[in-house]
Scaffold this active site. Sequence first.
Site, PDB file in Angstrom:
ATOM      1  CD  GLU A  44    -157.037   3.002  22.828  1.00  0.00           C
ATOM      2  OE1 GLU A  44    -156.640   3.574  23.852  1.00  0.00           O
ATOM      3  OE2 GLU A  44    -158.040   2.270  22.793  1.00  0.00           O
ATOM      4  CD  GLU A  69    -162.814   9.293  20.874  1.00  0.00           C
ATOM      5  OE1 GLU A  69    -162.445   8.109  20.917  1.00  0.00           O
ATOM      6  OE2 GLU A  69    -163.785   9.683  20.191  1.00  0.00           O
ATOM      7  CG  ASP A 118    -167.139   3.624  15.900  1.00  0.00           C
ATOM      8  OD1 ASP A 118    -167.578   3.207  16.992  1.00  0.00           O
ATOM      9  OD2 ASP A 118    -166.730   4.784  15.739  1.00  0.00           O
ATOM     10  CE  LYS A 122    -177.248   0.568   6.897  1.00  0.00           C
ATOM     11  NZ  LYS A 122    -177.711   1.837   7.442  1.00  0.00           N
ATOM     12  CG  ASP A 154    -167.788  -6.584  20.526  1.00  0.00           C
ATOM     13  OD1 ASP A 154    -167.154  -5.560  20.172  1.00  0.00           O
ATOM     14  OD2 ASP A 154    -169.012  -6.709  20.359  1.00  0.00           O
ATOM     15  CB  THR A 192    -161.161  -0.943  26.083  1.00  0.00           C
ATOM     16  OG1 THR A 192    -162.294  -1.660  25.603  1.00  0.00           O
ATOM     17  CG2 THR A 192    -159.914  -1.408  25.373  1.00  0.00           C
ATOM     18  CD  GLU A 193    -163.291   3.362  29.415  1.00  0.00           C
ATOM     19  OE1 GLU A 193    -162.589   3.073  28.422  1.00  0.00           O
ATOM     20  OE2 GLU A 193    -162.976   4.238  30.246  1.00  0.00           O
ATOM     21  CE1 TYR A 194    -167.651   2.021  23.627  1.00  0.00           C
ATOM     22  CE2 TYR A 194    -168.738   0.372  22.284  1.00  0.00           C
ATOM     23  CZ  TYR A 194    -168.628   1.676  22.715  1.00  0.00           C
ATOM     24  OH  TYR A 194    -169.496   2.613  22.249  1.00  0.00           O
ATOM     25  CD  GLU A 195    -160.654  -6.252  26.462  1.00  0.00           C
ATOM     26  OE1 GLU A 195    -160.059  -5.181  26.256  1.00  0.00           O
ATOM     27  OE2 GLU A 195    -160.079  -7.336  26.548  1.00  0.00           O
TER      28      GLU A 195
HETATM   29  C1  LIG Z   1    -166.755   1.847  19.878  1.00  0.00           C
HETATM   30  S1  LIG Z   1    -165.793   3.102  20.603  1.00  0.00           S
HETATM   31  C2  LIG Z   1    -164.503   2.213  21.482  1.00  0.00           C
HETATM   32  C3  LIG Z   1    -163.800   3.065  22.510  1.00  0.00           C
HETATM   33  C4  LIG Z   1    -162.633   2.397  23.252  1.00  0.00           C
HETATM   34  N1  LIG Z   1    -161.548   2.075  22.351  1.00  0.00           N
HETATM   35  C5  LIG Z   1    -163.084   1.165  24.020  1.00  0.00           C
HETATM   36  O1  LIG Z   1    -162.726   0.052  23.585  1.00  0.00           O
HETATM   37  O2  LIG Z   1    -163.766   1.309  25.030  1.00  0.00           O
HETATM   38  C6  LIG Z   1    -164.894   3.720  19.207  1.00  0.00           C
HETATM   39  C7  LIG Z   1    -164.289   5.083  19.459  1.00  0.00           C
HETATM   40  O3  LIG Z   1    -163.463   5.438  18.356  1.00  0.00           O
HETATM   41  C8  LIG Z   1    -163.641   6.823  18.073  1.00  0.00           C
HETATM   42  N2  LIG Z   1    -163.238   7.035  16.684  1.00  0.00           N
HETATM   43  C9  LIG Z   1    -163.830   6.533  15.579  1.00  0.00           C
HETATM   44  N3  LIG Z   1    -163.185   6.925  14.465  1.00  0.00           N
HETATM   45  C10 LIG Z   1    -162.150   7.695  14.876  1.00  0.00           C
HETATM   46  C11 LIG Z   1    -161.131   8.401  14.202  1.00  0.00           C
HETATM   47  N4  LIG Z   1    -161.045   8.410  12.854  1.00  0.00           N
HETATM   48  N5  LIG Z   1    -160.233   9.100  14.930  1.00  0.00           N
HETATM   49  C12 LIG Z   1    -160.315   9.108  16.290  1.00  0.00           C
HETATM   50  N6  LIG Z   1    -161.274   8.466  16.987  1.00  0.00           N
HETATM   51  C13 LIG Z   1    -162.173   7.762  16.290  1.00  0.00           C
HETATM   52  C14 LIG Z   1    -165.101   7.055  18.364  1.00  0.00           C
HETATM   53  O4  LIG Z   1    -165.381   8.424  18.584  1.00  0.00           O
HETATM   54  C15 LIG Z   1    -165.318   6.199  19.616  1.00  0.00           C
HETATM   55  O5  LIG Z   1    -165.042   6.922  20.794  1.00  0.00           O
END
Ligand SMILES: C[S@@+](CC[C@H](N)C(=O)[O-])C[C@H]1O[C@@H](n2cnc3c(N)ncnc32)[C@H](O)[C@@H]1O
Length: 214
Positions: A44, A69, A118, A122, A154, A192-195
């Site tokens: 992941e 991460e 993320d 933009k 989402d 997931t936490e966000y989900e």
């Molecule tokens: C919006 S959060 C979602 C976290 C988790 N997947 C969830 O659904 O709860 C996005 C995560 O991806 C990580 N992230 C973004 N770009 C990344 C990269 N290139 N390599 C590793 N992690 C990354 C961010 O630090 C953040 O913790």
Amino acid sequence: MRLKNKPWALPLIEANPQYVVTEPQQYRGKWQERFSQDQPLLIEIGMGKGRFITEMARRDPEHNYIGIEVQSTATGIALKKQLEAQLPNLQLVCGDGGDLTEMFAPGEVAGIFLNFSDPWPKKRHAKRRLTYKTFLKQYQTVIAETGHLEFKTDNRGLFEYSLASMNNYGMVFDQVWLDLHDSEEAVDNVMTEYEEKFSKKGQPIYKVTAHFAK
Ligand SMILES: C[S@@+](CC[C@H](N)C(=O)[O-])C[C@H]1O[C@@H](n2cnc3c(N)ncnc32)[C@H](O)[C@@H]1O
């Protein structure tokens, strides 16, 4: 999304090299050495606080899992979960998933999960989206021929962009859900936490599973 930096996270990561890899390039082509059993590897990218990858590894002992991460605080929170669970088929990487071909040898990975990545809304930041073509190229290199990509979000804008990006890249869609939680797939879905956060607000969750054309 950036978490507030927690000063305990880095020392905790450094104290637990049995579960967290901070120099993942060292294991390129030899990730199986990190696990007690040699079995297909699922990763992941952007695991956040690690609920999804920990629960997947717990439910599915016949695969090895790696959660990647970039933020040390989020990795530290995921590590706390693994310190409790002590799953032999789960490893964590504190590093940038953008460097995937430096972390994994061609074909070393059986599948990739992207969850609530993320959105970078933009246009000028499109290259940072984890479904931008340069990322897809890296996934194609590290994923085995029979492997797949799963993406949940989402964010409708990011979802539409990702479907177009995958299609333009020549990927083949296996299945697409426009409201995952209102489907049969919801039964075995690991949240997931966000989900959990977004679905509680009533937002539909989108998902696509796809593979690279042979
Ligand atoms: C919006 S959060 C979602 C976290 C988790 N997947 C969830 O659904 O709860 C996005 C995560 O991806 C990580 N992230 C973004 N770009 C990344 C990269 N290139 N390599 C590793 N992690 C990354 C961010 O630090 C953040 O913790």
